[in-house]
Write a protein that holds these residues in place. Structure first.
Motif, PDB file in Angstrom:
ATOM      1  N   PRO A 145       0.807  -1.231   0.000  1.00 55.19           N
ATOM      2  CA  PRO A 145       0.000   0.000   0.000  1.00 55.19           C
ATOM      3  C   PRO A 145       0.839   1.278   0.000  1.00 55.19           C
ATOM      4  CG  PRO A 145      -0.129  -1.129   2.124  1.00 55.19           C
ATOM      5  CD  PRO A 145       0.602  -2.035   1.206  1.00 55.19           C
ATOM      6  N   TRP A 169       2.258  -3.018  17.728  1.00 51.65           N
ATOM      7  CA  TRP A 169       2.119  -3.325  16.301  1.00 51.65           C
ATOM      8  C   TRP A 169       3.455  -3.301  15.577  1.00 51.65           C
ATOM      9  CZ3 TRP A 169      -0.033   0.737  18.935  1.00 51.65           C
ATOM     10  CH2 TRP A 169       0.569   1.999  18.765  1.00 51.65           C
ATOM     11  N   ASP A 173       4.927   2.789   6.994  1.00 51.49           N
ATOM     12  CA  ASP A 173       3.807   1.841   7.098  1.00 51.49           C
ATOM     13  C   ASP A 173       4.335   0.437   7.399  1.00 51.49           C
ATOM     14  OD1 ASP A 173       1.046   0.999   6.778  1.00 51.49           O
ATOM     15  OD2 ASP A 173       1.784   0.000   4.955  1.00 51.49           O
ATOM     16  N   LEU A 178       2.854  -2.548   7.374  1.00 50.19           N
ATOM     17  CA  LEU A 178       2.470  -3.622   6.447  1.00 50.19           C
ATOM     18  C   LEU A 178       3.411  -3.639   5.241  1.00 50.19           C
ATOM     19  CD1 LEU A 178       0.514  -5.873   5.729  1.00 50.19           C
ATOM     20  CD2 LEU A 178      -0.962  -4.169   4.653  1.00 50.19           C
ATOM     21  N   PRO A 217      -2.538   1.174  14.537  1.00 53.69           N
ATOM     22  CA  PRO A 217      -3.256   0.647  13.369  1.00 53.69           C
ATOM     23  C   PRO A 217      -4.525   1.435  13.098  1.00 53.69           C
ATOM     24  CG  PRO A 217      -2.538  -1.133  14.780  1.00 53.69           C
ATOM     25  CD  PRO A 217      -2.215   0.128  15.505  1.00 53.69           C
ATOM     26  N   SER A 218      -4.803   1.680  11.837  1.00 53.71           N
ATOM     27  CA  SER A 218      -5.990   2.442  11.452  1.00 53.71           C
ATOM     28  C   SER A 218      -6.486   1.899  10.123  1.00 53.71           C
ATOM     29  CB  SER A 218      -5.621   3.920  11.313  1.00 53.71           C
ATOM     30  OG  SER A 218      -4.665   4.054  10.276  1.00 53.71           O
ATOM     31  N   ALA A 219      -7.532   2.480   9.616  1.00 57.12           N
ATOM     32  CA  ALA A 219      -8.085   2.023   8.343  1.00 57.12           C
ATOM     33  C   ALA A 219      -7.092   2.258   7.211  1.00 57.12           C
ATOM     34  CB  ALA A 219      -9.396   2.751   8.053  1.00 57.12           C
ATOM     35  N   GLN A 220      -6.317   3.356   7.303  1.00 60.44           N
ATOM     36  CA  GLN A 220      -5.332   3.623   6.254  1.00 60.44           C
ATOM     37  C   GLN A 220      -4.082   2.769   6.436  1.00 60.44           C
ATOM     38  OE1 GLN A 220      -6.688   6.513   7.950  1.00 60.44           O
ATOM     39  NE2 GLN A 220      -8.263   6.463   6.338  1.00 60.44           N
ATOM     40  N   HIS A 221      -3.667   2.608   7.669  1.00 56.63           N
ATOM     41  CA  HIS A 221      -2.457   1.834   7.956  1.00 56.63           C
ATOM     42  C   HIS A 221      -2.837   0.671   8.859  1.00 56.63           C
ATOM     43  CE1 HIS A 221       0.073   4.966   6.217  1.00 56.63           C
ATOM     44  NE2 HIS A 221      -0.770   5.825   6.769  1.00 56.63           N
ATOM     45  N   TRP A 222      -3.109  -0.490   8.225  1.00 51.66           N
ATOM     46  CA  TRP A 222      -3.675  -1.645   8.940  1.00 51.66           C
ATOM     47  C   TRP A 222      -2.820  -2.097  10.116  1.00 51.66           C
ATOM     48  CZ3 TRP A 222      -5.400  -5.238   4.343  1.00 51.66           C
ATOM     49  CH2 TRP A 222      -6.455  -4.612   3.659  1.00 51.66           C
ATOM     50  N   LEU A 223      -1.522  -1.995   9.944  1.00 48.68           N
ATOM     51  CA  LEU A 223      -0.636  -2.464  11.017  1.00 48.68           C
ATOM     52  C   LEU A 223       0.111  -1.306  11.668  1.00 48.68           C
ATOM     53  CD1 LEU A 223       0.808  -5.743   9.452  1.00 48.68           C
ATOM     54  CD2 LEU A 223      -0.995  -5.513  11.143  1.00 48.68           C
TER      55      LEU A 223
END
Lengths: 317, 341
Positions: free
Chosen positions: A55, A263, A83, A85, A69-75
């Motif tokens: 991403p 995370w 980022d 992920l 972790p957030s919707a934009q940055h899953w991990l």
């Protein structure tokens, strides 16, 4: 049954005690091996297509330091605002590359030493096995630290160290197998026909020890990845390269724990563990399938059934 | 069945073995080496002479450990003889380098006892048959070799060949496997077959078939066959001549019927006396030999059979008897190594 068999050619369906179908047998008899193979395949595929699905950039800052972790940055993000992920995907590429490259080296050296030593015997065996003994007693982590210190920390050195140190047990196992195959009558018959050593090794011994070599190799991948991670964690790897080990090292050095940024540590530790466990599950299942002695040792706990002579499933005889 | 041949003259002889000896060193422990104890040898083969003509089948019989297998392995070049000569069609093969020996290997092929062990389990029948041709560079193209392989298979009695070429050894019965092994020997067009107990591992029901195949091969292309067996009735039935071995040496040889009907050597008599007769009422008194065969590293003085011989005399402890034609022999080709025969 998870294995589908085509009904088209009945002769191709016959499965017997020969070892060419060892992988299929291992997968059929050990459900854990299927999981192990799935994990390995998943990470290999992820590494191959990584750059296209990643991403964000694995090197540039795209969010806040230790952003959760957030919707934009899953991990979430690491200490540099990178980022996690994307970093994991990139790190996996390098870690798996190191693991497989080192394993390839150890497979070639170990297989070569084992076959030559077991097949020729005599002074060839003695001298090759002495070399093996020397390498067997060298502690791998210590040698790796020394080399990193002397030649400098680099991925290539890590690959070389693992490749050079991890073949010894492979060589011993392959040697034992080659020694026993050498005494078989069909090898003597082939020699009596006038076949040279190259033909006997290439056409008769190598195919026979091949599956064993593969089983050992799968286990070596796990060891290699583990060792690479350990070296990176100890800071003995090029810090400019992202691997699963350096991610862990960074997080550890830069107060991820005291910041409560789990995370930055947990997902990384999880993927390392997953790949290693996957390799072990698959490797052990293959070993189990190949080594009939292991089966006898487990007589009491094994489920027994008569295997059909011809065919499988409903058309078995 | 078998027509007794006269002893072959040197001209038509295919294989001529003269005074062949092969020995293995006895392992010494470290203390023995330090004590400079001399190395001892097991004389597995100790002066064997035999000849074989084209189209002839000679059976080599004797109990386990008497050197039958070593004799055959020495002839096939797998064991290096310590002395003696082996001539194939008049050409000496002892002392040849591996490279010079290779073209000769093509002319003599071995058939092994255990067909479950003598085929590579990973090779399809076709691969097993093509491999000898690849080693010796026979057959120009892939299709040539496939044709030759199919021919050999059908000659070995596995017809139609197409039904067997793609199989693996584990899909075949013992008799079929042995036929594949024979076919693999036939693809090279050998003159001499060395068969080491070719049927002893097979079911009794298929033995006759395999033996009949060997019998046919020696008649049609005229191969010479040297067959090891410890089954005297098989030998009597199929072989032209029988050579009886004891402790590394041939003690009696002659036309099969003569050796079986009128054995001269006490060892041969003992062997024959324990062969069960088809008629249970006719059971003779089996003459059981006492004791084990002596240690071949420590052969008795004089006649090597004297320690177990029921009729040994004083002269047997001093003089070593050689193969000779007994003075009162009814068959001129019948040779015995016994003072009393």
């Amino acid at each position: 049954m998870s294995v589908q068999i085509s009904k088209a050619s009945p002769s191709a369906e016959v499965v017997g005690p020969h070892r060419s179908g060892f992988l299929r047998t291992a997968l059929r008899e050990h459900k854990a091996a299927v999981a192990g193979l799935a994990v390995i395949v998943f990470f290999v595929v992820l590494s191959v297509i990584g750059p296209y699905i990643s991403p964000y950039s694995a090197t540039a800052q795209t969010c806040a330091v230790y952003a959760p972790p957030s919707a934009q940055h899953w991990l979430g993000c690491d200490d540099g605002g990178i980022d996690m992920l994307s970093e994991l995907i990139q790190g996996g590429r390098v870690s798996l590359l190191v693991g497989f490259a080192a394993t390839l080296i150890s497979m070639v050296i170990g297989g070569g030493f084992g076959i030559l030593s077991g097949y020729f015997g005599g002074w060839v065996d003695t001298s090759l096995m002495r070399i093996t003994d020397y390498l067997l007693v060298i502690p791998d982590l210590v040698l790796a630290m020394v080399i990193a210190e002397v030649w400098g920390a680099s991925l290539l050195h890590v690959i070389m160290v693992i490749g050079i140190l991890e073949w010894t047990s492979t060589a011993r196992i392959i040697r034992a197998e080659a020694m026993s195959i050498r005494e078989r009558v069909y090898i003597k018959r082939t020699r009596g026909l006038g076949a040279g050593n190259a033909r006997i090794i290439g056409r008769h011994i190598l195919p026979q020890v091949g599956p064993l070599l593969v089983a050992n190799t799968v286990l070596t991948v796990a060891v290699a990845i583990y060792l690479e991670t350990a070296l990176a964690f100890l800071g003995l790897e090029d810090p400019g390269v992202t691997t699963w080990g350096t991610i862990l090292n960074n997080a550890f050095q830069r107060t991820a724990i005291s910041s409560g940024a789990w995370w930055a540590i947990v997902p990384d530790g999880f993927v390392i563990a997953a790949v290693i466990v996957g390799c072990f599950l698959l490797g052990q299942a293959i070993e189990d399938t190949l080594n009939p002695r292991l089966k006898v040792a487990h007589l009491s706990v094994r489920r027994w059934r008569l295997r059909p002579l011809i065919g499988r499933g409903e058309d078995a005889i | 069945m078998s027509t007794p041949h006269a002893a072959p003259s040197a001209a038509e002889s295919l294989l001529e073995v003269e005074g062949l000896a092969a020995r293995y060193p006895v392992r010494r422990g470290l203390t023995q080496v330090l004590a400079r104890q001399t190395r001892r040898w097991v004389h597995a083969v100790d002066g064997v002479s035999l000849s074989l003509a084209r189209g002839e089948m000679v059976a080599l019989v004797g109990e386990s450990g008497c050197g039958k297998t070593t004799t055959v392995q020495t002839i096939s070049g797998m064991v290096t003889p310590s002395s003696g000569s082996i001539q194939l069609d008049g050409a000496e093969i002892v002392g040849l380098s591996e490279r010079r020996l290779r073209p000769l290997r093509r002319r003599m092929q071995m058939i092994y006892q255990d067909p479950y062990e003598s085929l590579d389990p990973r090779f399809r029948v076709s691969q097993t048959l093509v491999e000898p041709m690849l080693i010796h560079g026979i057959g120009g193209s892939r299709s040539d070799r496939a044709r030759l392989a199919a021919e050999a298979l059908e000659r070995a009695g596995l017809a139609p060949a197409g039904a067997f070429l793609d199989r693996y050894p584990h899909e075949l019965s013992g008799g079929q496997r042995q036929r594949v092994a024979i076919a693999a020997a036939l693809v090279l067009g050998p003159d001499l077959l060395l068969a080491d107990e070719p049927v002893s591992m097979l079911d009794v029901s298929v033995r006759a078939g395999v033996l009949a195949l060997l019998d046919a091969l020696r008649r049609d292309p005229g191969m010479g066959i040297l067959m090891i067996t410890h089954d005297l009735s098989t030998a009597a039935h199929f072989a032209d001549r029988i050579a009886v071995m004891y402790l590394g040496r041939i003690v009696e040889q002659g036309p099969a019927q003569t050796v079986v009907r009128a054995p001269r050597h006490p060892y041969t008599r003992a062997l024959l006396s324990v062969v069960p007769d088809r008629d249970p009422r006719k059971a003779g008194t089996p003459q059981i030999l006492t004791g084990e065969a002596p240690d071949p590293a420590n052969v008795p003085s004089g006649c090597r059979f004297r320690t177990r011989c029921p009729v040994a005399e004083a002269q047997c402890t001093t003089a070593d008897p050689h193969l000779r034609f007994p003075s009162d022999a009814t068959d001129p080709a019948h040779e015995v190594a016994c003072h009393l025969a």
